[in-house]
Structures are given as structure tokens and as C-alpha cells.
Design a protein around this motif. Structure first.
Motif, PDB file in Angstrom:
ATOM      1  N   ALA A 155       0.753  -1.244   0.028  1.00 10.34           N
ATOM      2  CA  ALA A 155       0.210  -0.026   0.054  1.00 10.34           C
ATOM      3  C   ALA A 155       0.820   1.111  -0.051  1.00 10.34           C
ATOM      4  O   ALA A 155       2.105   1.045   0.451  1.00 10.34           O
ATOM      5  N   VAL A 156       0.333   2.336  -0.524  1.00  7.37           N
ATOM      6  CA  VAL A 156       1.306   3.648  -0.694  1.00  7.37           C
ATOM      7  C   VAL A 156       1.250   4.222   0.989  1.00  7.37           C
ATOM      8  O   VAL A 156       2.275   4.489   1.108  1.00  7.37           O
ATOM      9  N   ASP A 157       0.349   4.012   1.642  1.00  7.44           N
ATOM     10  CA  ASP A 157       0.126   4.604   2.995  1.00  7.44           C
ATOM     11  C   ASP A 157       0.574   3.264   3.755  1.00  7.44           C
ATOM     12  O   ASP A 157      -0.229   2.455   4.001  1.00  7.44           O
ATOM     13  N   ARG A 158       1.799   3.384   4.357  1.00  7.63           N
ATOM     14  CA  ARG A 158       2.128   2.235   5.126  1.00  7.63           C
ATOM     15  C   ARG A 158       2.980   2.772   6.383  1.00  7.63           C
ATOM     16  O   ARG A 158       3.540   3.823   6.474  1.00  7.63           O
ATOM     17  N   ASP A 159       2.869   2.029   7.498  1.00  7.72           N
ATOM     18  CA  ASP A 159       3.779   2.091   8.664  1.00  7.72           C
ATOM     19  C   ASP A 159       5.241   1.787   8.418  1.00  7.72           C
ATOM     20  O   ASP A 159       5.677   1.218   7.509  1.00  7.72           O
ATOM     21  N   ARG A 160       6.057   2.310   9.275  1.00  6.06           N
ATOM     22  CA  ARG A 160       7.510   2.084   9.246  1.00  6.06           C
ATOM     23  C   ARG A 160       7.645   0.583  10.060  1.00  6.06           C
ATOM     24  O   ARG A 160       6.966  -0.088  10.911  1.00  6.06           O
ATOM     25  N   PRO A 161       8.679  -0.085   9.424  1.00  7.59           N
ATOM     26  CA  PRO A 161       8.957  -1.514   9.775  1.00  7.59           C
ATOM     27  C   PRO A 161       9.813  -1.453  11.543  1.00  7.59           C
ATOM     28  O   PRO A 161      10.319  -0.329  11.679  1.00  7.59           O
ATOM     29  N   ILE A 162       9.423  -2.688  11.871  1.00 11.21           N
ATOM     30  CA  ILE A 162       9.950  -2.766  13.391  1.00 11.21           C
ATOM     31  C   ILE A 162      11.126  -4.076  13.171  1.00 11.21           C
ATOM     32  O   ILE A 162      10.624  -4.728  12.828  1.00 11.21           O
ATOM     33  N   ARG A 163      12.314  -3.821  13.795  1.00 18.37           N
ATOM     34  CA  ARG A 163      13.077  -4.886  13.911  1.00 18.37           C
ATOM     35  C   ARG A 163      12.943  -5.434  15.514  1.00 18.37           C
ATOM     36  O   ARG A 163      12.501  -4.917  16.289  1.00 18.37           O
ATOM     37  N   PRO A 164      13.381  -6.966  15.533  1.00 17.42           N
ATOM     38  CA  PRO A 164      13.278  -7.282  16.866  1.00 17.42           C
ATOM     39  C   PRO A 164      14.142  -6.810  17.829  1.00 17.42           C
ATOM     40  O   PRO A 164      15.400  -6.181  17.545  1.00 17.42           O
ATOM     41  N   THR A 165      13.514  -6.874  19.196  1.00 13.41           N
ATOM     42  CA  THR A 165      14.432  -6.327  20.305  1.00 13.41           C
ATOM     43  C   THR A 165      15.304  -7.200  20.699  1.00 13.41           C
ATOM     44  O   THR A 165      15.564  -8.309  19.830  1.00 13.41           O
ATOM     45  N   SER A 166      16.444  -7.099  21.327  1.00 14.25           N
ATOM     46  CA  SER A 166      17.420  -8.207  21.873  1.00 14.25           C
ATOM     47  C   SER A 166      16.598  -9.355  22.241  1.00 14.25           C
ATOM     48  O   SER A 166      17.149 -10.323  22.023  1.00 14.25           O
ATOM     49  N   GLU A 167      15.763  -9.339  23.106  1.00 12.63           N
ATOM     50  CA  GLU A 167      15.066 -10.469  23.570  1.00 12.63           C
ATOM     51  C   GLU A 167      14.286 -11.176  22.564  1.00 12.63           C
ATOM     52  O   GLU A 167      14.294 -12.273  22.448  1.00 12.63           O
ATOM     53  N   GLU A 168      13.548 -10.665  21.660  1.00 16.65           N
ATOM     54  CA  GLU A 168      12.989 -11.127  20.573  1.00 16.65           C
ATOM     55  C   GLU A 168      14.161 -11.955  19.328  1.00 16.65           C
ATOM     56  O   GLU A 168      13.910 -12.908  19.128  1.00 16.65           O
ATOM     57  N   ALA A 169      15.175 -11.079  19.520  1.00 14.62           N
ATOM     58  CA  ALA A 169      16.297 -11.828  18.631  1.00 14.62           C
ATOM     59  C   ALA A 169      16.851 -13.094  19.347  1.00 14.62           C
ATOM     60  O   ALA A 169      17.077 -14.067  18.541  1.00 14.62           O
ATOM     61  N   GLU A 170      16.899 -13.096  20.497  1.00 14.47           N
ATOM     62  CA  GLU A 170      17.558 -14.144  21.181  1.00 14.47           C
ATOM     63  C   GLU A 170      16.450 -15.342  20.884  1.00 14.47           C
ATOM     64  O   GLU A 170      16.691 -16.559  20.740  1.00 14.47           O
ATOM     65  N   GLN A 171      15.239 -15.209  20.904  1.00 15.68           N
ATOM     66  CA  GLN A 171      14.166 -16.240  20.944  1.00 15.68           C
ATOM     67  C   GLN A 171      14.088 -16.684  19.502  1.00 15.68           C
ATOM     68  O   GLN A 171      14.075 -17.885  19.134  1.00 15.68           O
ATOM     69  N   LEU A 172      14.221 -15.696  18.348  1.00 18.65           N
ATOM     70  CA  LEU A 172      14.318 -16.196  17.103  1.00 18.65           C
ATOM     71  C   LEU A 172      15.504 -17.105  16.869  1.00 18.65           C
ATOM     72  O   LEU A 172      15.345 -17.983  15.978  1.00 18.65           O
ATOM     73  N   ARG A 173      16.590 -16.656  17.388  1.00 22.20           N
ATOM     74  CA  ARG A 173      17.897 -17.345  16.837  1.00 22.20           C
ATOM     75  C   ARG A 173      17.737 -18.991  17.489  1.00 22.20           C
ATOM     76  O   ARG A 173      18.245 -19.957  16.961  1.00 22.20           O
ATOM     77  N   ARG A 174      16.657 -19.104  18.456  1.00 24.82           N
ATOM     78  CA  ARG A 174      16.394 -20.659  19.257  1.00 24.82           C
ATOM     79  C   ARG A 174      15.395 -21.382  18.317  1.00 24.82           C
ATOM     80  O   ARG A 174      15.182 -22.290  18.563  1.00 24.82           O
ATOM     81  N   HIS A 175      14.851 -20.427  17.366  1.00 25.57           N
ATOM     82  CA  HIS A 175      13.515 -21.111  16.834  1.00 25.57           C
ATOM     83  C   HIS A 175      14.055 -22.354  16.012  1.00 25.57           C
ATOM     84  O   HIS A 175      15.153 -22.269  15.147  1.00 25.57           O
ATOM     85  N   PRO A 176      13.629 -23.503  16.025  1.00 22.98           N
ATOM     86  CA  PRO A 176      14.070 -24.953  15.400  1.00 22.98           C
ATOM     87  C   PRO A 176      14.015 -24.772  13.879  1.00 22.98           C
ATOM     88  O   PRO A 176      14.885 -25.428  13.141  1.00 22.98           O
ATOM     89  N   VAL A 177      13.165 -24.050  13.376  1.00 24.48           N
ATOM     90  CA  VAL A 177      12.986 -23.758  11.842  1.00 24.48           C
ATOM     91  C   VAL A 177      13.668 -22.663  11.256  1.00 24.48           C
ATOM     92  O   VAL A 177      14.689 -22.894  10.319  1.00 24.48           O
ATOM     93  N   ILE A 178      13.350 -21.582  11.781  1.00 29.28           N
ATOM     94  CA  ILE A 178      14.143 -20.250  11.176  1.00 29.28           C
ATOM     95  C   ILE A 178      15.277 -19.759  11.761  1.00 29.28           C
ATOM     96  O   ILE A 178      16.099 -19.102  11.385  1.00 29.28           O
ATOM     97  N   GLY A 179      15.438 -20.168  12.965  1.00 32.15           N
ATOM     98  CA  GLY A 179      16.609 -19.765  13.930  1.00 32.15           C
ATOM     99  C   GLY A 179      17.963 -19.802  13.061  1.00 32.15           C
ATOM    100  O   GLY A 179      18.536 -18.587  13.098  1.00 32.15           O
ATOM    101  N   PRO A 180      18.477 -20.957  12.470  1.00 31.15           N
ATOM    102  CA  PRO A 180      19.643 -21.145  11.944  1.00 31.15           C
ATOM    103  C   PRO A 180      20.080 -20.003  10.636  1.00 31.15           C
ATOM    104  O   PRO A 180      20.936 -19.809  10.196  1.00 31.15           O
ATOM    105  N   HIS A 181      18.735 -19.605  10.128  1.00 31.39           N
ATOM    106  CA  HIS A 181      18.766 -18.677   9.026  1.00 31.39           C
ATOM    107  C   HIS A 181      18.539 -17.354   9.014  1.00 31.39           C
ATOM    108  O   HIS A 181      18.721 -16.595   8.041  1.00 31.39           O
ATOM    109  N   VAL A 182      17.913 -16.887  10.246  1.00 30.18           N
ATOM    110  CA  VAL A 182      17.856 -15.633  10.655  1.00 30.18           C
ATOM    111  C   VAL A 182      19.168 -14.669  10.547  1.00 30.18           C
ATOM    112  O   VAL A 182      19.888 -14.922  11.035  1.00 30.18           O
ATOM    113  N   ARG A 183      19.086 -13.409   9.652  1.00 30.32           N
ATOM    114  CA  ARG A 183      20.023 -12.683   9.561  1.00 30.32           C
ATOM    115  C   ARG A 183      19.723 -11.554  10.143  1.00 30.32           C
ATOM    116  O   ARG A 183      18.970 -10.860   9.888  1.00 30.32           O
ATOM    117  N   LEU A 184      20.601 -10.848  11.234  1.00 34.79           N
ATOM    118  CA  LEU A 184      20.332  -9.684  11.816  1.00 34.79           C
ATOM    119  C   LEU A 184      21.360  -9.058  11.782  1.00 34.79           C
ATOM    120  O   LEU A 184      21.335  -7.630  11.962  1.00 34.79           O
TER     121      LEU A 184
END
Length: 157
Positions: A128-157
Motif C-alpha cells: 500500500a502507498v500509505d504504510r507504517d514503518r518497519p520494526i526490527r526485533p528487540t534483543s529479547e525477540e532476537a534471542e528467541q528467534l535464534r533459538r527457533h528450530p526452523v528459522i533460527g539458523p537462517h535469520v540474519r540480523l
């Protein structure tokens, strides 16, 4: 009803070059102004607000081994892979992508696009032309994401 000023009918020819996909009179831009949370990616706005559409059609090209920002936001993405191979992380899913695959990124869903190590990845993205700004993971969210069994090994932060 207010009159909207739009572009006249135009044709912008496609040009495949050694440096990637391009369209006549369309500016090649940096993906984002600066940062270390993405790598080797460019964008071209093929149709923007001046087209009279309530959407923007953009082409992103990710160089071999590059990736987009891992982010989420309220607006939705509709993506069409045009060239190359790579991965799309959408929520808790990891998709191996290739030309002509369609990917829907729902609102508030973590996502990232990554090119294969040996091949560029090019895709169209409609938002959409009118859209919000992206949000990146907090340090706590990043740690959870890195531990995810499927996406964790592939996430680039």
C-alpha cells in the motif's frame, strides 16, 4: 471529488544487464539509506503514488549471499519472485524460493528475503502507498528467534 494528478500513459522497457534487471527511466536506489542489518540489496520503484494507484510496485534485487532486513509491520506484502533462487522467512516458516513463486506476507509477521550464495534473487513487491514503518526485533525477540528450530539458523540480523 478532488482531482488527482497522475502520469500519462507510459511504456518503460525492461533491460536485463550484467548488473541485474532494470527498467528504462526507473532510478536504481539503495535498499535503505544505511545499516548493518541488510546486505547487498537494491530497489526500483516501478509504480508509485504518481501512477494513481493506492499501491506501490517495487523491484528488489539481492546480490548473491545478500539479504533484506528481518522485520515486521502492519502493512501486507505481495511478492512475486522473478529471478534467481533463495529463501523467504515468513513467520515461523522457511521457504526455498524460485522464479514465479508467490509469497504473501501477512501483517505483523516477521519476514526476510535471502539470495542463494551463488545467485542473485530478484522479486516484485506490492505494498500500500500509505504504510507504517518497519520494526526490527528487540534483543529479547532476537534471542528467541535464534533459538527457533526452523528459522533460527537462517535469520540474519
Amino acid at each position: 471529488m478532488a482531482e488527482v494528478q497522475t502520469l500519462p500513459a507510459t511504456l518503460r522497457r525492461f533491460q536485463a544487464t550484467d548488473e541485474g534487471f532494470r527498467w528504462e527511466t526507473v532510478s536504481l536506489k539503495h535498499y535503505k539509506p544505511e545499516g548493518t542489518h541488510f546486505r547487498d540489496i537494491t530497489r526500483q520503484v516501478l509504480f508509485g503514488p504518481e501512477s494513481g494507484l493506492p499501491a506501490e510496485l517495487r523491484y528488489f534485487e539481492v546480490a548473491p549471499g545478500g539479504y533484506s532486513t528481518f522485520e515486521r509491520h502492519e502493512h501486507v506484502h505481495a511478492v512475486l519472485i522473478l529471478r534467481g533462487r533463495g529463501r523467504a522467512i515468513v513467520g515461523e516458516q522457511l521457504f526455498e524460493v524460485q522464479p514465479f513463486d508467490l509469497i504473501h506476507v501477512p501483517a505483523w509477521t516477521w519476514h526476510q528475503f535471502q539470495a542463494a550464495e551463488d545467485e542473485a534473487l530478484g522479486f516484485l513487491c506490492m505494498v500500500a502507498v500509505d504504510r507504517d514503518r518497519p520494526i526490527r526485533p528487540t534483543s529479547e525477540e532476537a534471542e528467541q528467534l535464534r533459538r527457533h528450530p526452523v528459522i533460527g539458523p537462517h535469520v540474519r540480523l
